[in-house]
Scaffold this active site. Structure first.
Site, PDB file in Angstrom:
ATOM      1  N   THR A  55       0.801  -1.218   0.000  1.00 52.36           N
ATOM      2  CA  THR A  55       0.000   0.000   0.000  1.00 52.36           C
ATOM      3  C   THR A  55       0.842   1.280   0.000  1.00 52.36           C
ATOM      4  O   THR A  55       0.294   2.384   0.061  1.00 52.36           O
ATOM      5  CB  THR A  55      -0.961   0.010   1.211  1.00 52.36           C
ATOM      6  OG1 THR A  55      -0.185  -0.152   2.404  1.00 52.36           O
ATOM      7  CG2 THR A  55      -1.948  -1.146   1.123  1.00 52.36           C
ATOM      8  N   ASP A 126       4.870   2.946  14.387  1.00 51.78           N
ATOM      9  CA  ASP A 126       6.300   3.241  14.416  1.00 51.78           C
ATOM     10  C   ASP A 126       6.506   4.699  14.804  1.00 51.78           C
ATOM     11  O   ASP A 126       5.541   5.451  14.947  1.00 51.78           O
ATOM     12  CB  ASP A 126       6.916   2.967  13.034  1.00 51.78           C
ATOM     13  CG  ASP A 126       8.389   2.583  13.131  1.00 51.78           C
ATOM     14  OD1 ASP A 126       9.010   2.799  14.199  1.00 51.78           O
ATOM     15  OD2 ASP A 126       8.928   2.055  12.137  1.00 51.78           O
ATOM     16  N   THR A 156       8.623  -9.741  18.056  1.00 52.05           N
ATOM     17  CA  THR A 156       9.583  -8.834  17.430  1.00 52.05           C
ATOM     18  C   THR A 156       9.005  -7.422  17.273  1.00 52.05           C
ATOM     19  O   THR A 156       8.863  -6.927  16.153  1.00 52.05           O
ATOM     20  CB  THR A 156       9.997  -9.357  16.037  1.00 52.05           C
ATOM     21  OG1 THR A 156       8.811  -9.479  15.224  1.00 52.05           O
ATOM     22  CG2 THR A 156      10.683 -10.708  16.131  1.00 52.05           C
ATOM     23  N   ASN A 158       8.934  -3.266  17.386  1.00 56.44           N
ATOM     24  CA  ASN A 158       9.900  -2.167  17.386  1.00 56.44           C
ATOM     25  C   ASN A 158       9.756  -1.441  18.728  1.00 56.44           C
ATOM     26  O   ASN A 158       8.936  -1.835  19.562  1.00 56.44           O
ATOM     27  CB  ASN A 158       9.686  -1.242  16.171  1.00 56.44           C
ATOM     28  CG  ASN A 158       8.285  -0.649  16.114  1.00 56.44           C
ATOM     29  OD1 ASN A 158       7.650  -0.405  17.143  1.00 56.44           O
ATOM     30  ND2 ASN A 158       7.783  -0.428  14.909  1.00 56.44           N
ATOM     31  N   PHE A 160       8.471   1.440  19.588  1.00 59.36           N
ATOM     32  CA  PHE A 160       7.146   2.034  19.796  1.00 59.36           C
ATOM     33  C   PHE A 160       6.123   0.962  20.180  1.00 59.36           C
ATOM     34  O   PHE A 160       5.320   1.147  21.097  1.00 59.36           O
ATOM     35  CB  PHE A 160       6.714   2.783  18.530  1.00 59.36           C
ATOM     36  CG  PHE A 160       5.342   3.387  18.607  1.00 59.36           C
ATOM     37  CD1 PHE A 160       5.039   4.340  19.578  1.00 59.36           C
ATOM     38  CD2 PHE A 160       4.349   3.020  17.709  1.00 59.36           C
ATOM     39  CE1 PHE A 160       3.760   4.920  19.653  1.00 59.36           C
ATOM     40  CE2 PHE A 160       3.076   3.591  17.771  1.00 59.36           C
ATOM     41  CZ  PHE A 160       2.787   4.535  18.743  1.00 59.36           C
ATOM     42  N   GLU A 161       6.169  -0.185  19.507  1.00 60.66           N
ATOM     43  CA  GLU A 161       5.237  -1.278  19.790  1.00 60.66           C
ATOM     44  C   GLU A 161       5.494  -1.884  21.164  1.00 60.66           C
ATOM     45  O   GLU A 161       4.550  -2.222  21.888  1.00 60.66           O
ATOM     46  CB  GLU A 161       5.333  -2.339  18.687  1.00 60.66           C
ATOM     47  CG  GLU A 161       4.758  -1.836  17.365  1.00 60.66           C
ATOM     48  CD  GLU A 161       5.302  -2.541  16.131  1.00 60.66           C
ATOM     49  OE1 GLU A 161       4.740  -2.314  15.034  1.00 60.66           O
ATOM     50  OE2 GLU A 161       6.289  -3.301  16.236  1.00 60.66           O
ATOM     51  N   THR A 194      13.259  -4.732  17.513  1.00 60.29           N
ATOM     52  CA  THR A 194      13.944  -4.773  16.218  1.00 60.29           C
ATOM     53  C   THR A 194      14.570  -3.449  15.806  1.00 60.29           C
ATOM     54  O   THR A 194      15.524  -3.432  15.037  1.00 60.29           O
ATOM     55  CB  THR A 194      12.954  -5.207  15.118  1.00 60.29           C
ATOM     56  OG1 THR A 194      11.808  -4.325  15.165  1.00 60.29           O
ATOM     57  CG2 THR A 194      12.489  -6.637  15.360  1.00 60.29           C
ATOM     58  N   ASP A 243       8.878  -8.231   8.022  1.00 57.93           N
ATOM     59  CA  ASP A 243       8.386  -9.574   7.693  1.00 57.93           C
ATOM     60  C   ASP A 243       9.556 -10.514   7.416  1.00 57.93           C
ATOM     61  O   ASP A 243       9.566 -11.672   7.846  1.00 57.93           O
ATOM     62  CB  ASP A 243       7.469  -9.507   6.471  1.00 57.93           C
ATOM     63  CG  ASP A 243       6.358  -8.469   6.640  1.00 57.93           C
ATOM     64  OD1 ASP A 243       5.846  -8.344   7.764  1.00 57.93           O
ATOM     65  OD2 ASP A 243       6.016  -7.792   5.650  1.00 57.93           O
TER      66      ASP A 243
END
Length: 320
Positions: A55, A126, A156, A158, A160-161, A194, A243
């Site tokens: 996208t 993110d 996994t 990042n 922020f997550e 990550t 991914d």
């Protein structure tokens, strides 16, 4: 064993990968399947969407699989008694009911095989220029936090997550390690952050990733191995890297079950090889002084087969 030199897993190792499919390019299942197959895994794919392309392009068209359709596909496998898996791999999802169905399937597969390992990339958002924002609906956060992460074995996120899942902000490496401990307490025994905006000892041109593996020894005591990986920043916006990362981490943790350091070195090194090849090729295609577009920045997956299979270690991890 005859032919013992081959790298393929001793026993057939099966992965159920529930991710996006694109006709053109490399994200989701298209980014995960080839590396896993090259590394000797049987990969069964459920395509959560089928789009013409990712996208990030100007245009995209396609179809979305809903939770009932996911359930139906799983029922087909079950009726034929081929629902035994060693791994489940999931990534970007936009729909809460679909995600809840994934959890149901993982729980059922874990009853079939108590050693099943669920590798989950909790894709939610993110940071850009230090400001975090979610690019999935907000109502996915409680599902990830309360349902998905508790059944996951390897996650996994990042930075922020990881912050979203724990409700804690990370400003220092110490705080990042604390957040990983909180994540372990929620379920997963392997956590890899990550990417982060932490200051890298090697300088501003490097990106920091952190890993933590908690295992329970025979006497019941817990042992945690923590590592830091610094990799050179690559100046471009790629899609599908997360991914690819999760898929290769699955493969290398399988081959090095109690050595997160080596697994991460191989994963991040292979990642670097793919990204360097991609950026080089994209710049050639774009021509001198032009910014490469989405089509030109598609990961050079097939061209990187040898690097994926047997990565030269160009990134070393530090044990903390």
């Amino acid at each position: 064993r005859a032919g013992g030199a081959t790298m393929e897993p001793e026993r057939e190792c099966r992965v159920l990968s529930i991710q996006s499919h694109v006709v053109r390019g490399y994200v989701g299942n298209k980014a995960a399947t080839f590396p896993l197959q090259v590394l000797g895994f049987e990969v069964d794919t459920v395509n959560s969407v089928q789009f013409s392309n990712h996208t990030g392009y100007a245009h995209w068209k396609g179809q979305v699989l809903n939770s009932d359709e996911l359930h139906e596909l799983y029922e087909g496998l079950k009726l034929n008694k081929v629902n035994r898996y060693d791994y489940v791999l999931t990534g970007y999802t936009r729909d809460t009911s679909f995600l809840a169905m994934v959890v149901d399937i993982v729980q059922e597969l874990k009853q079939q095989n108590s050693n099943l390992v669920y590798v989950c990339d909790p894709v939610m958002g993110d940071k850009w220029n230090g400001e975090g924002s979610m690019y999935v609906p907000k109502d996915l956060l409680p599902v990830y936090r309360d349902k998905v992460v508790p059944v996951a074995d390897i996650i996994t996120p990042n930075q922020f997550e990881a912050e979203l899942l724990t409700g804690r902000k990370i400003h220092t490496e110490k705080e990042a390690l604390e957040v990983m401990d909180v994540l372990h307490a929620m379920g997963p025994e392997t956590v890899v952050i990550t990417s982060s905006d932490l200051q890298a000892p090697l300088g501003n041109d490097y990106l920091i990733a952190l890993g933590s593996h908690r295992k329970t020894k025979a006497d019941g005591t817990k042992m945690t191995q923590r590592i830091r990986v610094e990799s050179p920043k690559v100046d471009a916006v790629f899609v599908g890297t997360g991914d690819l990362f999760a898929a290769m981490l699955l493969a290398w943790t399988h081959k090095h079950p109690n050595n997160l350091k080596v697994a991460c070195e191989k994963t991040v090194s292979a990642m670097q090889h793919v990204l360097q090849r991609t950026i080089k090729s994209a710049k050639v295609q774009a021509g001198e002084g032009n910014k490469p577009n989405s089509a030109q920045l598609e990961l050079r997956m097939v061209q990187s087969k040898k690097d994926i299979e047997n990565p030269e270690i160009i990134v070393k991890a530090t044990v903390l």
